[in-house]
Write an enzyme that holds these catalytic residues in place. Structure first.
Site, PDB file in Angstrom:
ATOM      1  N   ASP A  74       0.857  -1.193   0.000  1.00 37.00           N
ATOM      2  CA  ASP A  74       0.000   0.000   0.000  1.00 37.00           C
ATOM      3  C   ASP A  74       0.893   1.243   0.000  1.00 37.00           C
ATOM      4  O   ASP A  74       2.122   1.145  -0.189  1.00 37.00           O
ATOM      5  CB  ASP A  74      -1.022  -0.056   1.155  1.00 37.00           C
ATOM      6  CG  ASP A  74      -0.393   0.150   2.542  1.00 37.00           C
ATOM      7  OD1 ASP A  74       0.829   0.393   2.642  1.00 37.00           O
ATOM      8  OD2 ASP A  74      -1.157   0.073   3.525  1.00 37.00           O
ATOM      9  N   CYS A  98       2.665  -3.414   4.202  1.00 34.56           N
ATOM     10  CA  CYS A  98       1.787  -2.304   4.583  1.00 34.56           C
ATOM     11  C   CYS A  98       2.413  -1.646   5.809  1.00 34.56           C
ATOM     12  O   CYS A  98       3.583  -1.920   6.118  1.00 34.56           O
ATOM     13  CB  CYS A  98       0.344  -2.767   4.811  1.00 34.56           C
ATOM     14  SG  CYS A  98       0.073  -3.823   6.248  1.00 34.56           S
ATOM     15  N   THR A 108       2.058  -1.929   9.126  1.00 27.51           N
ATOM     16  CA  THR A 108       2.505  -2.908  10.125  1.00 27.51           C
ATOM     17  C   THR A 108       2.855  -4.258   9.512  1.00 27.51           C
ATOM     18  O   THR A 108       3.509  -5.075  10.160  1.00 27.51           O
ATOM     19  CB  THR A 108       1.386  -3.166  11.148  1.00 27.51           C
ATOM     20  OG1 THR A 108       0.243  -3.649  10.427  1.00 27.51           O
ATOM     21  CG2 THR A 108       1.034  -1.915  11.930  1.00 27.51           C
ATOM     22  N   HIS A 134      10.689 -23.950   8.583  1.00 31.56           N
ATOM     23  CA  HIS A 134       9.719 -24.737   9.359  1.00 31.56           C
ATOM     24  C   HIS A 134       8.298 -24.668   8.802  1.00 31.56           C
ATOM     25  O   HIS A 134       7.549 -25.631   8.929  1.00 31.56           O
ATOM     26  CB  HIS A 134       9.694 -24.262  10.814  1.00 31.56           C
ATOM     27  CG  HIS A 134      10.909 -24.652  11.593  1.00 31.56           C
ATOM     28  ND1 HIS A 134      10.955 -24.664  12.967  1.00 31.56           N
ATOM     29  CD2 HIS A 134      12.142 -25.057  11.176  1.00 31.56           C
ATOM     30  CE1 HIS A 134      12.154 -25.048  13.382  1.00 31.56           C
ATOM     31  NE2 HIS A 134      12.900 -25.282  12.316  1.00 31.56           N
ATOM     32  N   ARG A 143       9.454 -33.539   9.559  1.00 31.63           N
ATOM     33  CA  ARG A 143       8.326 -33.317  10.470  1.00 31.63           C
ATOM     34  C   ARG A 143       7.610 -32.005  10.159  1.00 31.63           C
ATOM     35  O   ARG A 143       6.412 -31.857  10.414  1.00 31.63           O
ATOM     36  CB  ARG A 143       8.805 -33.333  11.928  1.00 31.63           C
ATOM     37  CG  ARG A 143       9.711 -32.191  12.318  1.00 31.63           C
ATOM     38  CD  ARG A 143      10.301 -32.375  13.718  1.00 31.63           C
ATOM     39  NE  ARG A 143      11.042 -31.208  14.181  1.00 31.63           N
ATOM     40  CZ  ARG A 143      12.281 -30.905  13.822  1.00 31.63           C
ATOM     41  NH1 ARG A 143      12.933 -31.673  12.963  1.00 31.63           N
ATOM     42  NH2 ARG A 143      12.888 -29.834  14.307  1.00 31.63           N
ATOM     43  N   HIS A 144       8.354 -31.063   9.594  1.00 31.98           N
ATOM     44  CA  HIS A 144       7.735 -29.775   9.272  1.00 31.98           C
ATOM     45  C   HIS A 144       6.728 -29.932   8.127  1.00 31.98           C
ATOM     46  O   HIS A 144       5.696 -29.267   8.102  1.00 31.98           O
ATOM     47  CB  HIS A 144       8.801 -28.753   8.916  1.00 31.98           C
ATOM     48  CG  HIS A 144       9.817 -28.561  10.003  1.00 31.98           C
ATOM     49  ND1 HIS A 144       9.475 -28.106  11.259  1.00 31.98           N
ATOM     50  CD2 HIS A 144      11.150 -28.808  10.046  1.00 31.98           C
ATOM     51  CE1 HIS A 144      10.563 -28.062  12.025  1.00 31.98           C
ATOM     52  NE2 HIS A 144      11.590 -28.484  11.312  1.00 31.98           N
TER      53      HIS A 144
HETATM   54  C1  RB5 Z   1      -2.621   2.312   6.704  1.00 32.69           C
HETATM   55  O1  RB5 Z   1      -2.760   3.478   7.461  1.00 32.69           O
HETATM   56  C2  RB5 Z   1      -2.382   1.126   7.623  1.00 32.69           C
HETATM   57  O2  RB5 Z   1      -3.515   0.866   8.390  1.00 32.69           O
HETATM   58  C3  RB5 Z   1      -1.971  -0.091   6.832  1.00 32.69           C
HETATM   59  O3  RB5 Z   1      -0.826   0.207   6.086  1.00 32.69           O
HETATM   60  C4  RB5 Z   1      -1.612  -1.326   7.638  1.00 32.69           C
HETATM   61  O4  RB5 Z   1      -0.729  -1.020   8.669  1.00 32.69           O
HETATM   62  C5  RB5 Z   1      -2.715  -2.180   8.089  1.00 32.69           C
HETATM   63  O5  RB5 Z   1      -2.516  -3.268   8.671  1.00 32.69           O
END
Ligand code: RB5
Length: 145
Positions: free
Chosen positions: A8, A65, A67, A98, A132-133
């Site tokens: 994104d 993205c 996070t 794994h 095993r994995h």
């Molecule tokens: C965008 O602001 C943010 O929410 C997106 O990039 C992401 O972190 C969502 O999981």
């Protein structure tokens, strides 16, 4: 090896650095993320990368993205996708060894671009350990709702 990469708006700079690393190291890159700074919703990019990996259009995927959480959830909706969100190199390596992860998810707001490149490198250099994995990964694949 073909790598599909989707992101994104938060991940444009990180994506560009990863693409440079990949092309400099002989990987073919399929860029299906946004290249613009304007807000762009991550679910479609995660979905598209997941589909490309699941249907064989790419060998592995990378999704970015803010996070890494939202886009990894979206990619994991595609059957056959095993997206792993990694903030450092050891989990990236273990995700391949794994879990046979086939998509790497990164958080552009949480880690530096250079660190992301190191994580990508660790992910791509590792191989699935089978044994095993494989049994456990097959158990995941067999889950139906
Ligand atoms: C965008 O602001 C943010 O929410 C997106 O990039 C992401 O972190 C969502 O999981």
């Amino acid at each position: 090896m073909k790598i599909a990469i989707g992101n994104d708006h938060t991940g444009v700079g990180m994506k560009n650095e990863i693409v440079t690393y990949l092309t400099n190291n002989g990987y073919e890159v399929i860029n299906i993320g946004t290249n613009e700074g304007q807000a762009a919703d991550y679910p479609d990019f995660g979905h598209q990368v997941g589909q490309m990996v699941a249907n064989g259009g790419a060998d592995l995927g990378i999704v970015i993205c803010g996070t890494g959480i939202g886009i990894s959830i979206a990619a994991n909706k595609v059957p056959g996708v095993r997206a792993a969100l990694c903030y450092e190199t050891t989990t990236a390596q273990l995700a391949r060894e794994h879990n046979n992860a086939n998509v790497l998810a990164l958080g552009a707001r949480l880690i530096a671009n250079q660190k992301a490149v190191w994580i990508v490198e660790a992910f791509l250099k590792a191989n699935f350990d089978e044994g095993r994995h494989a049994r456990r990964v097959n158990q995941i694949e067999d889950i139906t709702c």
